[in-house]
Scaffold this motif. Structure first.
Motif, PDB file in Angstrom:
ATOM      1  N   GLU A 144     -44.140  91.121  28.888  1.00 24.24           N
ATOM      2  CA  GLU A 144     -45.239  91.261  27.932  1.00 24.24           C
ATOM      3  C   GLU A 144     -45.040  90.243  26.818  1.00 24.24           C
ATOM      4  O   GLU A 144     -44.019  90.253  26.133  1.00 24.24           O
ATOM      5  CB  GLU A 144     -45.259  92.679  27.367  1.00 24.24           C
ATOM      6  N   ARG A 145     -46.024  89.365  26.671  1.00 27.09           N
ATOM      7  CA  ARG A 145     -45.908  88.289  25.684  1.00 27.09           C
ATOM      8  C   ARG A 145     -47.055  88.332  24.682  1.00 27.09           C
ATOM      9  O   ARG A 145     -48.216  88.509  25.062  1.00 27.09           O
ATOM     10  CB  ARG A 145     -45.925  86.927  26.383  1.00 27.09           C
ATOM     11  N   PHE A 146     -46.704  88.160  23.427  1.00 24.12           N
ATOM     12  CA  PHE A 146     -47.698  87.964  22.378  1.00 24.12           C
ATOM     13  C   PHE A 146     -47.738  86.461  22.098  1.00 24.12           C
ATOM     14  O   PHE A 146     -46.812  85.908  21.503  1.00 24.12           O
ATOM     15  CB  PHE A 146     -47.325  88.753  21.127  1.00 24.12           C
ATOM     16  N   GLU A 147     -48.816  85.822  22.564  1.00 22.53           N
ATOM     17  CA  GLU A 147     -48.924  84.372  22.494  1.00 22.53           C
ATOM     18  C   GLU A 147     -50.000  83.956  21.500  1.00 22.53           C
ATOM     19  O   GLU A 147     -51.028  84.625  21.356  1.00 22.53           O
ATOM     20  CB  GLU A 147     -49.254  83.794  23.875  1.00 22.53           C
ATOM     21  N   SER A 148     -49.758  82.847  20.838  1.00 21.84           N
ATOM     22  CA  SER A 148     -50.737  82.312  19.895  1.00 21.84           C
ATOM     23  C   SER A 148     -51.960  81.809  20.656  1.00 21.84           C
ATOM     24  O   SER A 148     -51.836  81.137  21.684  1.00 21.84           O
ATOM     25  CB  SER A 148     -50.114  81.172  19.090  1.00 21.84           C
TER      26      SER A 148
END
Length: 433
Positions: A144-148
């Motif tokens: 799970e990634r929080f990407e810009s």
């Protein structure tokens, strides 16, 4: 008996018993520790470019679509991509989550690999409270990634080796159809023959157009409404069984050791040790079983009780009363009924609610907190007893599912069961203790 001798005999006896039971209940699989299942190898598979999150996962198309209709909007931080059929409280929660991500200029991408559907490549289905439910759980590994959204830079990531994705959906079952007890009601309505040209037409909405002759077909197709989506990590069943076996072996060792040390006769002490261990197991298991029986009895006192519907009402309540601007997501987990009381008109329930909240402060990593609340909730005792309703118009949109409001014989939405004017089946929180 001497202390050292008692220790050796008790340890040997406990190990032999544990080994004998373990052979029957544990599955020894060393492939889990092979190089292809290492974190590095899994990350490589997770980050392989795919058209959709579950592409090439080899699961049924309807299961894949059910998950991707939530995963794709989160991955793009775009609420316009959300499916039309969603529980109102669940939709508000997801929309708010997307808005929060947009304020932080982030998107929440969930990469999935090594997918194993539970149960095997199928939905688990059941019926309650006039609704047909289906649930699918995918055992997998996730990143799970929080990407810009500006430069695709990863702000934070969470790797879960033993991850589970869960989706819950439901649809309304008309009262006339409920007379026939079935496990599934509308599977045979997924496709029909076009009455105009005879071609096969797939029913995937309230109104479809035949691609061959252009005929417009309105039907009573009941599409699935998404109620909940979760991602969580849990220990494997095999590891859970091993830990339970380890605890049981430790209890057996302790009981046998004390009896051997205190009682001189070896045979009597072994028998007493095993008996003491059985009594100890009984003392641990009995409260758990009694607790489950109590929950079933309390639930049985509530007319047309549905835990899933209660959870949806609680989600709506918490959402409306949550003021923290950093809140990203929350989930209601276990609901423990404590007391059920009735009057002629109402049912009042006292319950402990367990759940989690996930926060995303600006320019910081997300974090999760657990919560427990004791609530007093209330609703009509007999929710089917409705007051007289006013006029209903087919051109109205249902406020719950968004479909054209086509009332059934109880003046409820034909697609999700929502009562447009009176909804006395809804649980209302009266007191927060």
């Amino acid at each position: 008996m001497d202390l050292s001798v008692a220790l050796i005999i008790a340890a040997s006896f406990a190990i032999l018993c544990t080994f004998h039971i373990g052979k029957r209940i544990l599955t020894i699989d060393f492939s889990e520790y092979s190089s292809k299942n290492s974190k590095k190898a899994k990350l490589e598979r997770l980050l392989v470019k795919k058209g959709t999150p579950l592409q090439n996962s080899k699961i049924r198309r309807d299961i894949r679509k059910a998950f991707e209709r939530i995963l794709i909007p989160l991955g793009n931080a775009d609420q316009d991509l959300l499916p039309a059929r969603m529980d109102l409280a669940f939709r508000n929660k997801i929309v708010s989550q997307i808005n929060r991500l947009n304020r932080n200029k982030l998107c929440r991408r969930i990469y999935v690999t090594d997918v194993v559907p539970v149960p095997k490549n199928d939905f688990e289905t059941w019926n309650d409270d006039g609704r047909e439910w289906r649930e699918s759980v995918l055992k997998c590994s996730t990143l799970e990634r929080f990407e810009s959204t500006e430069d695709n830079k990863v702000q934070h990531e969470i790797y879960r080796k033993n991850s589970y994705l869960r989706i819950l959906q439901s649809r309304h079952v008309r009262r006339t159809d409920q007379k026939e007890k079935k496990k599934s009601y509308y599977n045979d309505m997924l496709s029909i023959t076009c009455p105009s040209c005879g071609a096969g037409v797939k029913l995937d909405s309230q109104q479809v157009t035949c691609e061959y002759c252009g005929a417009v077909i309105k039907n009573e197709f009941y599409d699935w409404q998404t109620e909940s989506f979760e991602i969580y990590e849990a220990i494997s069943t095999n590891l859970k069984s091993f830990l339970q076996l380890l605890v049981s072996g430790s209890i057996l060792f302790l009981c046998v050791f004390l009896c051997l040390y205190l009682i001189e006769d070896t045979e009597i002490s072994l028998a007493a040790g095993v008996g003491a261990a059985v009594l100890t197991f009984g003392g641990i298991i009995t409260p758990i079983i009694c607790g489950k029986i109590k929950q079933e009895k309390l639930a049985g006192k509530i007319v047309r009780y549905s835990e899933n519907y209660l959870r949806a009402c609680l989600n709506e309540h918490f959402w409306e009363n949550e003021n923290d601007k950093d809140l990203l997501d929350f989930s209601v987990g276990t609901i423990k009924l404590l007391k059920v009381a009735h009057t002629e008109e109402t049912t009042t329930v006292t319950a402990d609610i367990f759940g989690t909240k996930t926060f995303l402060p600006e320019n910081q990593k997300p974090y999760t907190e657990k919560f427990k609340k004791r609530l007093i909730i209330q609703r009509a005792r007999y929710p089917e007893k409705r007051k007289a309703d006013g006029e209903f118009f087919a051109e109205k949109d249902c406020p719950s599912c968004g479909a054209n409001f086509m009332p059934d014989e109880n003046h409820c939405c034909s697609f999700c069961g929502y009562g447009l004017q009176v909804n006395n089946a809804k649980w209302i929180v009266k007191k927060n203790q």
